[in-house]
Design a protein around this motif. Structure first.
Motif, PDB file in Angstrom:
ATOM      1  N   SER A 158       0.815  -1.219   0.000  1.00  0.00           N
ATOM      2  CA  SER A 158       0.000   0.000   0.000  1.00  0.00           C
ATOM      3  C   SER A 158       0.848   1.268   0.000  1.00  0.00           C
ATOM      4  N   GLY A 159       2.011   1.243   0.638  1.00  0.00           N
ATOM      5  CA  GLY A 159       2.850   2.436   0.663  1.00  0.00           C
ATOM      6  C   GLY A 159       3.279   2.855  -0.724  1.00  0.00           C
ATOM      7  N   TYR A 160       3.806   1.905  -1.492  1.00  0.00           N
ATOM      8  CA  TYR A 160       4.225   2.205  -2.856  1.00  0.00           C
ATOM      9  C   TYR A 160       3.031   2.547  -3.748  1.00  0.00           C
ATOM     10  N   ARG A 161       1.904   1.889  -3.534  1.00  0.00           N
ATOM     11  CA  ARG A 161       0.732   2.143  -4.381  1.00  0.00           C
ATOM     12  C   ARG A 161       0.113   3.513  -4.081  1.00  0.00           C
ATOM     13  N   THR A 162       0.361   4.041  -2.899  1.00  0.00           N
ATOM     14  CA  THR A 162      -0.221   5.321  -2.496  1.00  0.00           C
ATOM     15  C   THR A 162       0.538   6.512  -3.060  1.00  0.00           C
ATOM     16  N   ARG A 163       1.829   6.386  -3.241  1.00  0.00           N
ATOM     17  CA  ARG A 163       2.649   7.537  -3.614  1.00  0.00           C
ATOM     18  C   ARG A 163       2.170   8.231  -4.890  1.00  0.00           C
ATOM     19  N   PRO A 164       1.838   7.508  -5.988  1.00  0.00           N
ATOM     20  CA  PRO A 164       1.357   8.223  -7.176  1.00  0.00           C
ATOM     21  C   PRO A 164       0.075   9.011  -6.922  1.00  0.00           C
ATOM     22  N   PHE A 165      -0.791   8.505  -6.056  1.00  0.00           N
ATOM     23  CA  PHE A 165      -2.030   9.221  -5.764  1.00  0.00           C
ATOM     24  C   PHE A 165      -1.731  10.539  -5.064  1.00  0.00           C
ATOM     25  N   LEU A 166      -0.794  10.532  -4.145  1.00  0.00           N
ATOM     26  CA  LEU A 166      -0.419  11.767  -3.460  1.00  0.00           C
ATOM     27  C   LEU A 166       0.187  12.767  -4.444  1.00  0.00           C
ATOM     28  N   ASP A 167       1.005  12.285  -5.379  1.00  0.00           N
ATOM     29  CA  ASP A 167       1.586  13.170  -6.386  1.00  0.00           C
ATOM     30  C   ASP A 167       0.502  13.734  -7.308  1.00  0.00           C
ATOM     31  N   LEU A 168      -0.506  12.932  -7.589  1.00  0.00           N
ATOM     32  CA  LEU A 168      -1.625  13.415  -8.393  1.00  0.00           C
ATOM     33  C   LEU A 168      -2.387  14.513  -7.660  1.00  0.00           C
ATOM     34  N   LEU A 169      -2.728  14.281  -6.392  1.00  0.00           N
ATOM     35  CA  LEU A 169      -3.511  15.254  -5.635  1.00  0.00           C
ATOM     36  C   LEU A 169      -2.778  16.579  -5.482  1.00  0.00           C
ATOM     37  N   ALA A 170      -1.451  16.529  -5.442  1.00  0.00           N
ATOM     38  CA  ALA A 170      -0.680  17.758  -5.277  1.00  0.00           C
ATOM     39  C   ALA A 170      -0.865  18.711  -6.444  1.00  0.00           C
ATOM     40  N   TRP A 215       1.464  14.254 -17.413  1.00  0.00           N
ATOM     41  CA  TRP A 215       2.884  13.943 -17.250  1.00  0.00           C
ATOM     42  C   TRP A 215       3.031  12.468 -16.925  1.00  0.00           C
ATOM     43  N   GLU A 216       4.252  11.995 -16.925  1.00  0.00           N
ATOM     44  CA  GLU A 216       4.510  10.619 -16.531  1.00  0.00           C
ATOM     45  C   GLU A 216       5.738  10.565 -15.639  1.00  0.00           C
ATOM     46  N   THR A 217       5.751   9.575 -14.770  1.00  0.00           N
ATOM     47  CA  THR A 217       6.833   9.392 -13.809  1.00  0.00           C
ATOM     48  C   THR A 217       7.145   7.906 -13.714  1.00  0.00           C
ATOM     49  N   THR A 218       8.420   7.566 -13.648  1.00  0.00           N
ATOM     50  CA  THR A 218       8.819   6.198 -13.361  1.00  0.00           C
ATOM     51  C   THR A 218       9.408   6.149 -11.962  1.00  0.00           C
ATOM     52  N   TYR A 219       8.707   5.483 -11.071  1.00  0.00           N
ATOM     53  CA  TYR A 219       9.197   5.251  -9.713  1.00  0.00           C
ATOM     54  C   TYR A 219      10.001   3.945  -9.730  1.00  0.00           C
ATOM     55  N   VAL A 220      11.179   3.961  -9.168  1.00  0.00           N
ATOM     56  CA  VAL A 220      11.942   2.722  -9.054  1.00  0.00           C
ATOM     57  C   VAL A 220      11.718   2.188  -7.646  1.00  0.00           C
ATOM     58  N   GLN A 221      10.761   1.276  -7.547  1.00  0.00           N
ATOM     59  CA  GLN A 221      10.446   0.684  -6.247  1.00  0.00           C
ATOM     60  C   GLN A 221      11.561  -0.305  -5.860  1.00  0.00           C
ATOM     61  N   ILE A 222      11.905  -0.331  -4.595  1.00  0.00           N
ATOM     62  CA  ILE A 222      12.844  -1.327  -4.094  1.00  0.00           C
ATOM     63  C   ILE A 222      12.033  -2.326  -3.289  1.00  0.00           C
ATOM     64  N   ALA A 240      14.108 -11.779 -15.080  1.00  0.00           N
ATOM     65  CA  ALA A 240      13.922 -10.400 -15.552  1.00  0.00           C
ATOM     66  C   ALA A 240      14.213  -9.369 -14.471  1.00  0.00           C
ATOM     67  N   TYR A 241      13.980  -9.734 -13.209  1.00  0.00           N
ATOM     68  CA  TYR A 241      14.160  -8.805 -12.081  1.00  0.00           C
ATOM     69  C   TYR A 241      15.050  -9.453 -11.028  1.00  0.00           C
ATOM     70  N   PRO A 242      16.356  -9.543 -11.299  1.00  0.00           N
ATOM     71  CA  PRO A 242      17.245 -10.192 -10.329  1.00  0.00           C
ATOM     72  C   PRO A 242      17.363  -9.379  -9.038  1.00  0.00           C
ATOM     73  N   ALA A 243      17.434 -10.078  -7.945  1.00  0.00           N
ATOM     74  CA  ALA A 243      17.576  -9.424  -6.641  1.00  0.00           C
ATOM     75  C   ALA A 243      18.990  -8.867  -6.486  1.00  0.00           C
ATOM     76  N   ARG A 244      19.073  -7.715  -5.825  1.00  0.00           N
ATOM     77  CA  ARG A 244      20.342  -7.119  -5.453  1.00  0.00           C
ATOM     78  C   ARG A 244      20.515  -7.246  -3.940  1.00  0.00           C
ATOM     79  N   PRO A 245      21.701  -6.897  -3.430  1.00  0.00           N
ATOM     80  CA  PRO A 245      21.881  -6.965  -1.971  1.00  0.00           C
ATOM     81  C   PRO A 245      20.908  -6.082  -1.205  1.00  0.00           C
ATOM     82  N   THR A 268      15.051  -5.770  -4.635  1.00  0.00           N
ATOM     83  CA  THR A 268      14.795  -5.971  -6.061  1.00  0.00           C
ATOM     84  C   THR A 268      14.220  -4.695  -6.667  1.00  0.00           C
ATOM     85  N   PRO A 269      14.973  -4.018  -7.547  1.00  0.00           N
ATOM     86  CA  PRO A 269      14.437  -2.799  -8.162  1.00  0.00           C
ATOM     87  C   PRO A 269      13.324  -3.140  -9.159  1.00  0.00           C
ATOM     88  N   PHE A 270      12.244  -2.388  -9.084  1.00  0.00           N
ATOM     89  CA  PHE A 270      11.063  -2.633  -9.928  1.00  0.00           C
ATOM     90  C   PHE A 270      10.591  -1.299 -10.484  1.00  0.00           C
TER      91      PHE A 270
END
Length: 274
Positions: free
Chosen positions: A16-28, A199-206, A250-255, A258-260
């Motif tokens: 939910s934290g990651y899914r919420t961030r775009p909504f907050l950016d939209l409301l701003a 506009w568009e934004t790419t969030y790199v979720q960890i 496709a999405y290898p884990a890092r230390p 996993t960046p998404f």
């Protein structure tokens, strides 16, 4: 044809934290609403899901009267305990609605949506009716995914259309034309008389944990597959196992996790007039 999905609110809320961030950016970026002093704004949240982001609207408009709309009984059941009066003098309610056919039955200051329209193939056709339901100076604001060409989506579609799964799953998943690009929405809504910002934004979720990208898509994009194979749990498990291996490559884990990459398209359209 896209398959209607059975939703799992608990799975959806795991991120939910990651899914919420775009909504907050939209409301701003939503401009001042036309409701005047002493007249609480009326807001409709289309595709409110479990209501977790709907409640964030009160941070900006504490006295608003907000209705969350969704066609998932599971999501609405989770959301309904949030309904009622709010500490800021507003009110929150929820109702069932199919956005493919929903038409406003009252006048709103804001119609907002968070990651829903990609599930409604006809959503752009509904914009004129939705704008008619806004006050002059009101706003239609939404964000949708722009990642239908990402590996998480293309691998899912390719697997569903492979010889093993084609007969059961071909055509149940969304394709890249599920949404328009930012300029497409700009052209459409400007032509309907709105002042538009896109506009568009790419969030790199960890993401953390084992197979975190699979865990992510189980809450959203994979739901049509899970729904279609619900009567055959073994087949569902086999599809997920094949898909899991593709995602691991496709999405290898890092230390650090996993960046998404998570690309989103944003639209804020203000209706003309006063």
């Amino acid at each position: 044809m896209i398959t209607a999905s059975n939703w799992d609110p608990k799975q959806y809320l795991r991120h939910s934290g990651y899914r919420t961030r775009p909504f907050l950016d939209l409301l701003a970026r939503v401009p001042q609403l036309p409701a005047g002093p002493g007249s609480p704004p009326r807001i409709a949240d289309l595709g409110c899901g479990p209501g977790n982001v709907t409640t964030l609207l009160f941070d900006r408009w504490p006295d608003a009267r907000i209705t969350g709309l969704d066609n998932s009984a599971e999501m609405l059941e989770t959301a309904r305990p949030l309904a009622g009066p709010t500490t800021g003098g507003g009110h929150l309610g929820f109702a069932s609605a199919d956005l493919a056919h929903w038409v406003p039955d009252e006048t709103y200051d804001l119609i907002v949506s968070n990651a829903t329209f990609q599930w409604v193939p006809s959503h752009a056709d509904a914009f004129p009716a939705w704008l008619d339901g806004l006050r002059p100076g009101g706003t239609l604001a939404f964000q949708v995914p722009g990642n239908f060409t990402a590996a998480s989506h293309t691998l899912m579609r390719e697997l569903a259309e492979s010889p093993r799964w084609h007969d059961r799953l071909a055509g149940v998943l969304r394709h890249r034309d599920a949404v328009r690009d930012p300029v497409g929405y700009l052209d459409l809504l400007s032509g309907l008389g709105c002042e538009v910002e896109t506009w568009e934004t790419t969030y790199v979720q960890i993401l953390q944990g084992p197979d975190p990208v699979l865990d992510w898509v189980k809450g959203t994009g994979l739901r049509p597959v899970i729904t279609t194979l619900a009567d055959d749990p073994r087949a569902c498990e086999e599809f997920i196992a094949e898909y899991r291996e593709l995602l691991r490559e496709a999405y290898p884990a890092r230390p650090y996790g996993t960046p998404f990459p998570f690309r989103r398209i944003f639209v804020v359209a203000r209706k003309g007039g006063k």
